[in-house]
Scaffold this active site. Structure first.
Site, PDB file in Angstrom:
ATOM      1  N   GLY A  56      13.095 -52.699 -22.320  1.00 54.90           N
ATOM      2  CA  GLY A  56      11.924 -52.013 -22.584  1.00 54.90           C
ATOM      3  C   GLY A  56      10.847 -51.913 -21.461  1.00 54.90           C
ATOM      4  O   GLY A  56       9.777 -50.999 -21.753  1.00 54.90           O
ATOM      5  N   GLU A  90      17.236 -57.117 -20.005  1.00 56.95           N
ATOM      6  CA  GLU A  90      18.132 -55.911 -20.342  1.00 56.95           C
ATOM      7  C   GLU A  90      17.781 -54.743 -20.242  1.00 56.95           C
ATOM      8  O   GLU A  90      17.587 -53.889 -21.036  1.00 56.95           O
ATOM      9  CB  GLU A  90      18.750 -56.133 -21.733  1.00 56.95           C
ATOM     10  N   PRO A  91      17.300 -54.497 -18.888  1.00 55.16           N
ATOM     11  CA  PRO A  91      16.568 -53.071 -18.733  1.00 55.16           C
ATOM     12  C   PRO A  91      17.776 -51.945 -18.808  1.00 55.16           C
ATOM     13  O   PRO A  91      18.615 -51.980 -18.312  1.00 55.16           O
ATOM     14  CB  PRO A  91      16.180 -53.102 -17.253  1.00 55.16           C
ATOM     15  N   GLY A  92      17.321 -51.024 -19.465  1.00 59.57           N
ATOM     16  CA  GLY A  92      18.318 -49.734 -19.693  1.00 59.57           C
ATOM     17  C   GLY A  92      17.454 -48.698 -19.046  1.00 59.57           C
ATOM     18  O   GLY A  92      17.692 -48.067 -17.840  1.00 59.57           O
ATOM     19  N   TYR A 133      10.897 -38.046 -30.546  1.00 62.03           N
ATOM     20  CA  TYR A 133       9.587 -38.688 -30.284  1.00 62.03           C
ATOM     21  C   TYR A 133       8.604 -37.984 -29.816  1.00 62.03           C
ATOM     22  O   TYR A 133       7.684 -38.496 -29.211  1.00 62.03           O
ATOM     23  CB  TYR A 133       9.887 -39.873 -29.110  1.00 62.03           C
ATOM     24  N   CYS A 159      19.440 -23.536 -34.331  1.00 65.74           N
ATOM     25  CA  CYS A 159      18.780 -23.233 -35.377  1.00 65.74           C
ATOM     26  C   CYS A 159      18.032 -24.443 -36.108  1.00 65.74           C
ATOM     27  O   CYS A 159      18.275 -24.748 -37.193  1.00 65.74           O
ATOM     28  CB  CYS A 159      19.591 -22.606 -36.344  1.00 65.74           C
TER      29      CYS A 159
HETATM   30  C1  LIG Z   1      18.477 -55.029 -27.565  1.00 66.36           C
HETATM   31  C2  LIG Z   1      18.040 -54.116 -26.434  1.00 66.36           C
HETATM   32  N1  LIG Z   1      18.035 -54.294 -25.248  1.00 66.36           N
HETATM   33  C3  LIG Z   1      17.764 -53.514 -24.035  1.00 66.36           C
HETATM   34  C4  LIG Z   1      17.540 -52.199 -24.398  1.00 66.36           C
HETATM   35  C5  LIG Z   1      17.053 -51.234 -23.222  1.00 66.36           C
HETATM   36  O1  LIG Z   1      15.877 -50.888 -23.641  1.00 66.36           O
HETATM   37  P1  LIG Z   1      15.253 -49.991 -22.460  1.00 66.36           P
HETATM   38  O2  LIG Z   1      15.995 -48.800 -22.090  1.00 66.36           O
HETATM   39  O3  LIG Z   1      13.692 -49.776 -22.963  1.00 66.36           O
HETATM   40  O4  LIG Z   1      14.916 -50.890 -21.365  1.00 66.36           O
HETATM   41  C6  LIG Z   1      17.595 -51.844 -25.846  1.00 66.36           C
HETATM   42  C7  LIG Z   1      17.322 -50.286 -26.268  1.00 66.36           C
HETATM   43  O5  LIG Z   1      17.183 -50.105 -27.305  1.00 66.36           O
HETATM   44  C8  LIG Z   1      17.933 -52.777 -26.938  1.00 66.36           C
HETATM   45  O6  LIG Z   1      17.935 -52.490 -28.236  1.00 66.36           O
END
Ligand SMILES: Cc1ncc(COP(=O)(O)O)c(C=O)c1O
Length: 233
Positions: A56, A90-92, A133, A159
């Protein structure tokens, strides 16, 4: 319950606060709470190995300042200081968003008394975040030519009224055939993509300096319906 099942051992606590969080306060608060719960569980005889604060971590799509990662680190590390817990995150988005670019070609332009539209071959099927969003993504023409700027809604060919990549964008001279790029598509871009409107998914290319590698084959129309079964029922 966990105590009643010898097959189960409680090893950690995980949370995820949400996405695109641009201040460190919630992480400090979550870390405090996880530590508090973990301490209680330790007192009950569990041995907690890790605290997972989820992902997040917010990024800036529009150049506005966001806290550096070190600030988030400080926020999560202070509460468990001196405690035996391993910290997990858990950075994405923070890792991949900026690394991805959606490349698109202008199909044609259209105007009505109120608006100018730049219709591109990319759409909500490649990047749904603006539609879903109202998310902002930077859009630039690949080739900048001299001439007046025009304000466009950059929209896809699907469309759907929600099929836009960016609204009210000031861009230089643009014409059918020109290329443009949409930035920050590395996270929640192709992973949320679809084949809606019978649109095969595009190819993905990895660029590393002057090395270019195809990392995902372009889909064909056959790929769109290959799993469909024509049944005579
Ligand atoms: C459980 C969990 N971990 C990590 C993430 C990654 O979040 P972000 O991409 O905002 O770092 C998510 C995204 O939905 C998630 O649901």
């Amino acid at each position: 319950m966990i105590k009643n099942f010898p097959e189960l051992s409680l090893v950690g606590l995980s949370c995820h606060l949400g996405s695109q969080i641009k201040n460190t306060g919630p992480y400090r608060e979550a870390s405090k709470r996880l530590v508090h719960i973990a301490d209680e569980l330790q007192d009950q005889g569990f041995s907690i190995e890790f605290l997972d604060l989820g992902g997040g971590f917010g990024i800036s799509y529009d150049g506005k300042k966001t806290p550096p990662l070190s600030e988030y680190a400080k926020a999560v590390q202070e509460p468990p200081k001196g405690k035996p817990y391993l910290l997990v995150i858990e950075p994405g988005r923070w890792i991949v968003a900026e690394s991805g670019i959606l490349l698109s070609q202008v199909l044609y332009k259209k105007s009505n008394p109120h608006k100018n539209f730049l219709i591109t071959d990319a759409s909500m099927t490649e990047l749904i975040r603006p539609a879903l969003y109202e998310a902002y993504h930077p859009i630039e023409l690949c080739e900048k030519r001299r001439g007046p700027q025009t304000t466009y809604d950059v929209v896809g060919p699907v469309c759907e009224t929600a099929d836009f990549l960016g609204l009210k964008r000031k861009l230089g001279p643009a014409d059918s055939g020109d290329y443009l790029w949409v930035g920050f598509c590395g996270a929640y871009g192709s992973s949320m993509g679809s084949q809606y409107n019978v649109r095969p998914r595009p190819a993905e290319v990895l660029v590393d300096g002057d090395r270019v590698t195809l990392i995902r084959k372009r889909e064909s129309l056959v790929d769109v319906w290959k799993n469909e079964i024509l049944s005579e029922y």
